[in-house]
Design a protein around this motif. Structure first.
Motif, PDB file in Angstrom:
ATOM      1  N   PRO A 133       0.834  -1.211   0.000  1.00  0.00           N
ATOM      2  CA  PRO A 133       0.000   0.000   0.000  1.00  0.00           C
ATOM      3  C   PRO A 133       0.862   1.251   0.000  1.00  0.00           C
ATOM      4  O   PRO A 133       1.987   1.253   0.513  1.00  0.00           O
ATOM      5  CB  PRO A 133      -0.804  -0.132   1.296  1.00  0.00           C
ATOM      6  CG  PRO A 133       0.018  -1.008   2.174  1.00  0.00           C
ATOM      7  CD  PRO A 133       0.715  -1.969   1.264  1.00  0.00           C
ATOM      8  N   SER A 134       0.350   2.310  -0.584  1.00  0.00           N
ATOM      9  CA  SER A 134       1.033   3.602  -0.579  1.00  0.00           C
ATOM     10  C   SER A 134       0.229   4.560   0.287  1.00  0.00           C
ATOM     11  O   SER A 134      -0.980   4.712   0.091  1.00  0.00           O
ATOM     12  CB  SER A 134       1.137   4.167  -2.003  1.00  0.00           C
ATOM     13  OG  SER A 134       1.976   3.370  -2.804  1.00  0.00           O
ATOM     14  N   TYR A 135       0.915   5.205   1.237  1.00  0.00           N
ATOM     15  CA  TYR A 135       0.183   6.104   2.113  1.00  0.00           C
ATOM     16  C   TYR A 135       1.059   7.263   2.584  1.00  0.00           C
ATOM     17  O   TYR A 135       2.281   7.176   2.636  1.00  0.00           O
ATOM     18  CB  TYR A 135      -0.381   5.367   3.328  1.00  0.00           C
ATOM     19  CG  TYR A 135       0.635   4.676   4.201  1.00  0.00           C
ATOM     20  CD1 TYR A 135       1.267   5.354   5.242  1.00  0.00           C
ATOM     21  CD2 TYR A 135       0.964   3.328   4.003  1.00  0.00           C
ATOM     22  CE1 TYR A 135       2.192   4.723   6.058  1.00  0.00           C
ATOM     23  CE2 TYR A 135       1.896   2.693   4.810  1.00  0.00           C
ATOM     24  CZ  TYR A 135       2.505   3.392   5.827  1.00  0.00           C
ATOM     25  OH  TYR A 135       3.429   2.774   6.635  1.00  0.00           O
ATOM     26  N   MET A 136       0.393   8.352   2.904  1.00  0.00           N
ATOM     27  CA  MET A 136       0.992   9.519   3.522  1.00  0.00           C
ATOM     28  C   MET A 136       0.835   9.388   5.029  1.00  0.00           C
ATOM     29  O   MET A 136      -0.254   9.062   5.504  1.00  0.00           O
ATOM     30  CB  MET A 136       0.280  10.788   3.036  1.00  0.00           C
ATOM     31  CG  MET A 136       0.650  12.052   3.783  1.00  0.00           C
ATOM     32  SD  MET A 136      -0.596  13.370   3.579  1.00  0.00           S
ATOM     33  CE  MET A 136      -0.669  13.539   1.811  1.00  0.00           C
ATOM     34  N   GLU A 137       1.909   9.636   5.779  1.00  0.00           N
ATOM     35  CA  GLU A 137       1.847   9.553   7.232  1.00  0.00           C
ATOM     36  C   GLU A 137       2.099  10.944   7.807  1.00  0.00           C
ATOM     37  O   GLU A 137       3.116  11.572   7.521  1.00  0.00           O
ATOM     38  CB  GLU A 137       2.875   8.561   7.758  1.00  0.00           C
ATOM     39  CG  GLU A 137       2.728   8.238   9.219  1.00  0.00           C
ATOM     40  CD  GLU A 137       3.558   7.028   9.617  1.00  0.00           C
ATOM     41  OE1 GLU A 137       2.993   6.063  10.145  1.00  0.00           O
ATOM     42  OE2 GLU A 137       4.789   7.057   9.392  1.00  0.00           O
ATOM     43  N   VAL A 138       1.152  11.422   8.596  1.00  0.00           N
ATOM     44  CA  VAL A 138       1.259  12.734   9.221  1.00  0.00           C
ATOM     45  C   VAL A 138       1.302  12.530  10.724  1.00  0.00           C
ATOM     46  O   VAL A 138       0.322  12.083  11.331  1.00  0.00           O
ATOM     47  CB  VAL A 138       0.082  13.646   8.841  1.00  0.00           C
ATOM     48  CG1 VAL A 138       0.301  15.046   9.404  1.00  0.00           C
ATOM     49  CG2 VAL A 138      -0.095  13.706   7.337  1.00  0.00           C
TER      50      VAL A 138
END
Length: 429
Positions: A377-382
């Motif tokens: 999976p590709s995700y942005m982590e904030v």
């Protein structure tokens, strides 16, 4: 005879002599001055106006006792004397002149002072603090910065299963201020953190240890623990195309379910138009919580597009490249919202470097079912800071989306945004 000539020529051209031969001119002390700098000093010199003088040389021993030789000429007026760590005073050195025949003058004795090097000064303003599932390292480096910093923590060696100090990151020491967050692979309630610095020659210079640095454990919130609020009615809710905010929380982090649906059916979230700079959505946790992080996923699989006037057969230019996260305990009070975190990547960044690295660019660039299942999976982590403060509300504001590499330009002048899945993590009770 030929051998004798060769030997004579060798002694003439081989460099300054160490056999005691000198030429008469000496370097006057008033032609020298020294300025201490980080890790050494600068020696300023004014060579005498003499046709025979070619070089100036300074010899000294560095912090490790090694003999150092620095050479200068009329082309410059200073030499950098390096090789030191902690600040020192009155370091002895000798200075000589060298003539065109490579013969040195009688040496004169001088001394110079130094300042702490970058790898030493780094520890003056470095802090280690507790963070989510790990710790943070904050530093403020000023002036002459060089060397490397290595961040380690104590854990179990995965090969020997014995206690060990494990490297987690290395980075160059550069001027400026930064805070780095580290999540450890071996979960623990607290960690022992070690930072070591290295100089530009590969020597380990200094080490500092922080013990019992608490690591705050996190957990993903269940959908039943919060409400999704859409104050600006941005969410495109279409039961037939299966678009809506409820698909942000259905557990499908890659878009696998879309592989088995009919064309023009997505099971994803689309919002707009005109979302840039506005409140995209608000999360109500029903009670104040310590909010740790968000993960925003993109879809890997592509289908034929509904709403072609919106999508324009392109997906990735609706994915956010710049957004901010705000928190509050009173959602109706505009002045109560506090910016707690942000994320930004260049909108023109190469697709292989984006957080949505595996996202297809259009419905002609897609994965089949087996490829989607096999892909990561590709995700942005904030990450939000572990401040210990609690908040009931969180909102997301998107300021920009990526460009599409195939078609160029933003192609998103109507300011739509898509996300496929949203996960929210808070401090574990």
């Amino acid at each position: 005879m030929r051998n004798i000539l060769f030997v004579l020529l060798f002694f003439v051209f081989s460099g300054c002599q160490d056999d005691g031969d000198t030429f008469g001119l000496m370097m006057p002390k008033d032609g020298l001055s020294f300025r201490p700098i980080a890790g050494g000093a600068v020696m300023y010199y004014n060579l005498p106006e003499d046709d025979e003088t070619l070089f100036i040389r300074v010899r000294y021993r560095d912090a490790y006792g090694q003999e150092m030789l620095r050479t200068g000429s009329y082309a410059c007026d200073s030499l950098l004397l390096v090789g030191f760590n902690e600040a020192r005073q009155n370091i002895p050195a000798t200075v000589t002149l060298c003539n065109r025949a490579r013969v040195e003058s009688e040496p004169i004795e001088v001394t110079f002072d130094t300042k702490d090097s970058g790898p030493v000064a780094f520890f003056e303003n470095v802090k280690v603090a507790s963070n989510w599932n790990g710790f943070t390292v904050s530093y403020d480096v000023t002036g002459y910065a060089n060397g490397m910093a290595h961040v380690l923590y104590t854990g179990k060696n995965p090969l020997t299963q014995e206690p060990d100090t494990l490297l987690i990151s290395s980075f160059p020491i550069m001027e400026g201020t930064d805070t780095l967050s580290f999540q450890v692979q071996q979960e623990s309630e607290s960690n022992t953190v070690v930072i070591r610095t290295e100089d530009f020659r590969g020597y380990m210079v200094k080490q500092k240890i922080w013990e019992n640095v608490e690591a705050y454990s996190t957990e993903k919130l269940a959908r039943s623990q919060f409400e999704f609020l859409d104050p600006n009615k941005f969410s495109k809710n279409d039961p037939e195309a299966q678009l809506g905010f409820e698909y942000l929380f259905d557990g499908d982090i890659k878009g696998e379910t879309c592989c088995y649906l009919a064309d023009n059916v997505w099971k994803t979230y689309l919002a707009g138009p005109g979302v840039f700079g506005e409140d995209l959505f608000i999360i109500d946790f029903k009670e104040p919580k310590q909010i740790a992080q968000l993960r925003i996923y993109c879809m890997l699989n592509m289908r034929d597009f509904p709403y072609n006037s919106i999508w324009r057969t392109v997906y990735d230019n609706k994915l956010p490249c710049k957004l901010s996260v705000y928190v509050s305990n009173n959602k109706d009070d505009k002045d109560s919202w506090k910016k707690m975190a942000s994320f930004e990547q260049d909108r023109e960044m190469d697709a292989s470097l984006r957080w949505c690295v595996n996202a297809a660019t259009s419905n002609w660039d897609t994965m089949d079912e087996s490829e989607v299942r096999a892909a990561k999976p590709s995700y942005m982590e904030v990450m939000l800071p572990a401040s210990g403060e609690t908040y009931q509300y969180l909102k997301v504001v998107v300021d920009d989306t990526f460009e599409n590499e195939i078609y160029g330009g933003s192609g998103n002048d109507t300011e739509y945004v898509t996300m496929h899945e949203l996960e929210i993590f808070t401090k574990k009770d």
